[in-house]
Design an enzyme around this catalytic site. Structure first.
Site, PDB file in Angstrom:
ATOM      1  N   PRO A 135       0.789  -1.230   0.000  1.00  0.00           N
ATOM      2  CA  PRO A 135       0.000   0.000   0.000  1.00  0.00           C
ATOM      3  C   PRO A 135       0.826   1.287   0.000  1.00  0.00           C
ATOM      4  CG  PRO A 135      -0.173  -1.135   2.106  1.00  0.00           C
ATOM      5  CD  PRO A 135       0.497  -2.081   1.159  1.00  0.00           C
ATOM      6  N   ASN A 136       0.307   2.244  -0.756  1.00  0.00           N
ATOM      7  CA  ASN A 136       0.853   3.614  -0.858  1.00  0.00           C
ATOM      8  C   ASN A 136       2.170   3.707  -1.621  1.00  0.00           C
ATOM      9  OD1 ASN A 136      -1.269   4.856   0.701  1.00  0.00           O
ATOM     10  ND2 ASN A 136      -0.372   3.848   2.486  1.00  0.00           N
ATOM     11  N   ARG A 138       5.391  11.000  -2.155  1.00  0.00           N
ATOM     12  CA  ARG A 138       5.047  10.610  -0.792  1.00  0.00           C
ATOM     13  C   ARG A 138       6.268  10.751   0.119  1.00  0.00           C
ATOM     14  NH1 ARG A 138       4.645   4.421   1.305  1.00  0.00           N
ATOM     15  NH2 ARG A 138       4.013   4.936   3.427  1.00  0.00           N
ATOM     16  N   TYR A 142      11.287   8.508   1.744  1.00  0.00           N
ATOM     17  CA  TYR A 142      11.253   7.465   0.716  1.00  0.00           C
ATOM     18  C   TYR A 142      11.987   7.828  -0.569  1.00  0.00           C
ATOM     19  CZ  TYR A 142       7.794   5.523   3.889  1.00  0.00           C
ATOM     20  OH  TYR A 142       7.187   5.018   5.005  1.00  0.00           O
ATOM     21  N   ASN A 187       7.745  -5.730  -1.063  1.00  0.00           N
ATOM     22  CA  ASN A 187       7.762  -4.665  -0.065  1.00  0.00           C
ATOM     23  C   ASN A 187       6.331  -4.587   0.466  1.00  0.00           C
ATOM     24  OD1 ASN A 187       7.779  -2.429   1.510  1.00  0.00           O
ATOM     25  ND2 ASN A 187       8.822  -1.098   0.050  1.00  0.00           N
ATOM     26  N   ALA A 208       3.088  -0.871   4.793  1.00  0.00           N
ATOM     27  CA  ALA A 208       2.529  -0.816   6.152  1.00  0.00           C
ATOM     28  C   ALA A 208       2.092  -2.190   6.657  1.00  0.00           C
ATOM     29  CB  ALA A 208       1.362   0.164   6.182  1.00  0.00           C
ATOM     30  N   GLU A 210      12.229  -9.870   1.341  1.00  0.00           N
ATOM     31  CA  GLU A 210      11.480  -8.692   1.785  1.00  0.00           C
ATOM     32  C   GLU A 210      12.381  -7.477   1.628  1.00  0.00           C
ATOM     33  OE1 GLU A 210      11.117  -8.811   6.007  1.00  0.00           O
ATOM     34  OE2 GLU A 210       9.879  -7.003   6.149  1.00  0.00           O
ATOM     35  N   HIS A 233      12.648  -3.003   1.965  1.00  0.00           N
ATOM     36  CA  HIS A 233      12.100  -1.710   2.382  1.00  0.00           C
ATOM     37  C   HIS A 233      13.028  -0.607   1.923  1.00  0.00           C
ATOM     38  CE1 HIS A 233       9.147  -3.635   4.930  1.00  0.00           C
ATOM     39  NE2 HIS A 233      10.113  -4.449   5.324  1.00  0.00           N
ATOM     40  N   ARG A 278      13.146   3.969  12.749  1.00  0.00           N
ATOM     41  CA  ARG A 278      11.979   4.847  12.675  1.00  0.00           C
ATOM     42  C   ARG A 278      11.066   4.656  13.903  1.00  0.00           C
ATOM     43  NH1 ARG A 278       9.326   4.575   7.005  1.00  0.00           N
ATOM     44  NH2 ARG A 278       8.306   6.411   7.892  1.00  0.00           N
TER      45      ARG A 278
HETATM   46  C1  DQA Z   1       8.209   0.840   3.913  1.00  0.00           C
HETATM   47  C2  DQA Z   1       8.266   1.047   5.428  1.00  0.00           C
HETATM   48  C3  DQA Z   1       6.881   0.900   6.049  1.00  0.00           C
HETATM   49  O1  DQA Z   1       6.952   1.131   7.447  1.00  0.00           O
HETATM   50  C4  DQA Z   1       5.927   1.900   5.456  1.00  0.00           C
HETATM   51  O2  DQA Z   1       4.626   1.698   5.967  1.00  0.00           O
HETATM   52  C5  DQA Z   1       5.928   1.904   3.971  1.00  0.00           C
HETATM   53  C6  DQA Z   1       7.191   1.727   3.250  1.00  0.00           C
HETATM   54  C7  DQA Z   1       9.579   1.123   3.236  1.00  0.00           C
HETATM   55  O3  DQA Z   1       9.742   0.689   2.091  1.00  0.00           O
HETATM   56  O4  DQA Z   1      10.431   1.797   3.806  1.00  0.00           O
HETATM   57  O5  DQA Z   1       4.895   2.130   3.335  1.00  0.00           O
HETATM   58  O6  DQA Z   1       7.897  -0.527   3.652  1.00  0.00           O
END
Ligand code: DQA
Length: 143
Positions: free
Chosen positions: A10-11, A18, A23, A74, A77, A98, A100, A107
């Site tokens: 998501p997002n 964003r 990011y 990835n 959230a 996985e 990120h 964080r």
């Molecule tokens: C994320 C880290 C997560 O905590 C966050 O909710 C994201 C992006 C990252 O790629 O750093 O949406 O997965």
């Protein structure tokens, strides 16, 4: 030809606009182009999906085998909340990396736990878009 499924949670469709201080400025399309280049060079097939919906991600993982040999994800959230995505990876037995963009361990406290890491072969984080390319290369070496 080996095939790898890439799932962005998501997002991540909003990357570039964003929270760029966290990011970065790269868009999802730019990240995907970089992954496609690596895949082409290494002669592996790539299928890339983005979803804001937990159930849809669970369905994608559930159907991943036998079409795909590996999963690069990835979970965004859902990393911190989704027992369902974790269980889907464990149930499929698909080799998973996985990734990120940010270092979740530096964080907020609520981000400092991944439900996904224990069922992943490995986790790469904190390198921005490079986390994805490192993750893809690691997966290609594995399969
Ligand atoms: C994320 C880290 C997560 O905590 C966050 O909710 C994201 C992006 C990252 O790629 O750093 O949406 O997965």
């Amino acid at each position: 030809m080996k095939k790898i499924l890439v799932i962005h949670g998501p997002n991540l469709d909003l990357l570039g606009q964003r929270e760029p201080a966290i990011y970065g400025k790269a868009t999802l399309n730019e990240i995907n182009s970089g992954l496609k280049k690596i895949a082409k060079k290494k002669k592996v097939g790539l299928s890339i999906k983005q979803s804001n919906h937990e159930g849809e991600i669970v369905d994608l993982i559930g159907k991943a085998k036998p079409r795909y040999d590996a999963l690069l994800i990835n979970p965004a959230a859902y990393t911190h909340t989704s027992v369902a995505i974790r269980d889907a990876i464990a149930a499929s037995g698909i080799v998973t990396v996985e990734v990120h963009l940010s270092n979740i361990y530096s964080r907020e406290e609520f981000r400092q736990k991944s439900l996904i890491s224990p069922v992943a072969k490995g986790t790469i984080l904190g390198f921005g878009p490079k986390s994805y390319s490192l993750g893809l290369e690691a997966l290609i070496d594995l399969i």
